[in-house]
Design a protein around this motif. Structure first.
Motif, PDB file in Angstrom:
ATOM      1  N   ALA A  46      -3.549  -0.423   0.200  1.00 53.48           N
ATOM      2  CA  ALA A  46      -2.808  -0.458   1.458  1.00 53.48           C
ATOM      3  C   ALA A  46      -3.020   0.827   2.238  1.00 53.48           C
ATOM      4  N   LEU A  47      -2.985   1.945   1.548  1.00 56.33           N
ATOM      5  CA  LEU A  47      -3.210   3.229   2.205  1.00 56.33           C
ATOM      6  C   LEU A  47      -4.615   3.302   2.790  1.00 56.33           C
ATOM      7  N   ASP A  48      -5.603   2.856   2.025  1.00 54.67           N
ATOM      8  CA  ASP A  48      -6.981   2.837   2.535  1.00 54.67           C
ATOM      9  C   ASP A  48      -7.095   1.957   3.774  1.00 54.67           C
ATOM     10  N   ALA A  49      -6.446   0.806   3.757  1.00 55.06           N
ATOM     11  CA  ALA A  49      -6.486  -0.095   4.919  1.00 55.06           C
ATOM     12  C   ALA A  49      -5.830   0.574   6.127  1.00 55.06           C
ATOM     13  N   ALA A  50      -4.713   1.241   5.903  1.00 55.28           N
ATOM     14  CA  ALA A  50      -4.021   1.912   7.009  1.00 55.28           C
ATOM     15  C   ALA A  50      -4.882   3.020   7.589  1.00 55.28           C
ATOM     16  N   LYS A  51      -5.594   3.748   6.746  1.00 57.09           N
ATOM     17  CA  LYS A  51      -6.488   4.802   7.236  1.00 57.09           C
ATOM     18  C   LYS A  51      -7.547   4.232   8.174  1.00 57.09           C
ATOM     19  N   GLN A  52      -7.944   2.988   7.913  1.00 57.99           N
ATOM     20  CA  GLN A  52      -8.951   2.319   8.735  1.00 57.99           C
ATOM     21  C   GLN A  52      -8.328   1.622   9.944  1.00 57.99           C
ATOM     22  N   GLY A  53      -7.004   1.683  10.053  1.00 54.51           N
ATOM     23  CA  GLY A  53      -6.316   1.056  11.172  1.00 54.51           C
ATOM     24  C   GLY A  53      -6.050  -0.430  10.985  1.00 54.51           C
ATOM     25  N   ASP A  54      -6.268  -0.939   9.779  1.00 51.85           N
ATOM     26  CA  ASP A  54      -6.045  -2.365   9.494  1.00 51.85           C
ATOM     27  C   ASP A  54      -4.644  -2.543   8.911  1.00 51.85           C
ATOM     28  N   PHE A  55      -3.668  -2.584   9.799  1.00 47.34           N
ATOM     29  CA  PHE A  55      -2.277  -2.608   9.365  1.00 47.34           C
ATOM     30  C   PHE A  55      -1.838  -3.971   8.849  1.00 47.34           C
ATOM     31  N   ASP A  56      -2.524  -5.027   9.252  1.00 46.26           N
ATOM     32  CA  ASP A  56      -2.229  -6.342   8.678  1.00 46.26           C
ATOM     33  C   ASP A  56      -2.606  -6.361   7.204  1.00 46.26           C
ATOM     34  N   ALA A  57      -3.790  -5.837   6.880  1.00 49.19           N
ATOM     35  CA  ALA A  57      -4.221  -5.766   5.481  1.00 49.19           C
ATOM     36  C   ALA A  57      -3.304  -4.828   4.699  1.00 49.19           C
ATOM     37  N   ALA A  58      -2.939  -3.703   5.320  1.00 49.75           N
ATOM     38  CA  ALA A  58      -2.038  -2.755   4.648  1.00 49.75           C
ATOM     39  C   ALA A  58      -0.718  -3.432   4.297  1.00 49.75           C
ATOM     40  N   SER A  59      -0.200  -4.214   5.231  1.00 53.46           N
ATOM     41  CA  SER A  59       1.047  -4.940   4.992  1.00 53.46           C
ATOM     42  C   SER A  59       0.895  -5.947   3.851  1.00 53.46           C
TER      43      SER A  59
END
Length: 102
Positions: free
Chosen positions: A26-39
């Motif tokens: 989730a943290l990696d996804a958020a770093k990439q700006g993919d907040f749907d995946a992070a969620s």
């Protein structure tokens, strides 16, 4: 120490480890700006923590009913994994919020 006891210990460790790994994804996804995946990853991390918590709750219920659970280094290790996973997931949630405000 019997096999059932070790299964309980390993179950807590496995679910806690899964939760921590999913939180990291989730943290990696958020770093990439993919907040749907992070969620989505955080939801899965929460589900894995719930699984670990359910194993722990079963132990607590048995203890309350008079069935003592042996506490040894294996169980301490499992509880340590669980608490670290909870802390890590909570911190990742805070970091995701920070990334979203960028």
């Amino acid at each position: 120490m019997d096999e059932a006891y070790m299964q309980v210990v390993m179950s807590i460790i496995m679910h806690a480890g899964n939760s921590k790994g999913l939180a990291h994804q989730a943290l990696d996804a958020a770093k990439q700006g993919d907040f749907d995946a992070a969620s989505d990853y955080m939801k899965q991390a929460n589900d894995a923590l719930a699984d670990a918590h359910n194993v722990q709750t079963d132990l607590l219920t048995k203890e309350a009913q008079g069935e003592h659970t042996e506490v040894n280094l294996y169980m301490v290790h499992a509880q340590d994994h669980l608490m670290n996973a909870i802390t890590y997931k909570d911190l990742v949630g805070e970091f995701i919020e920070l990334y979203q405000t960028k």
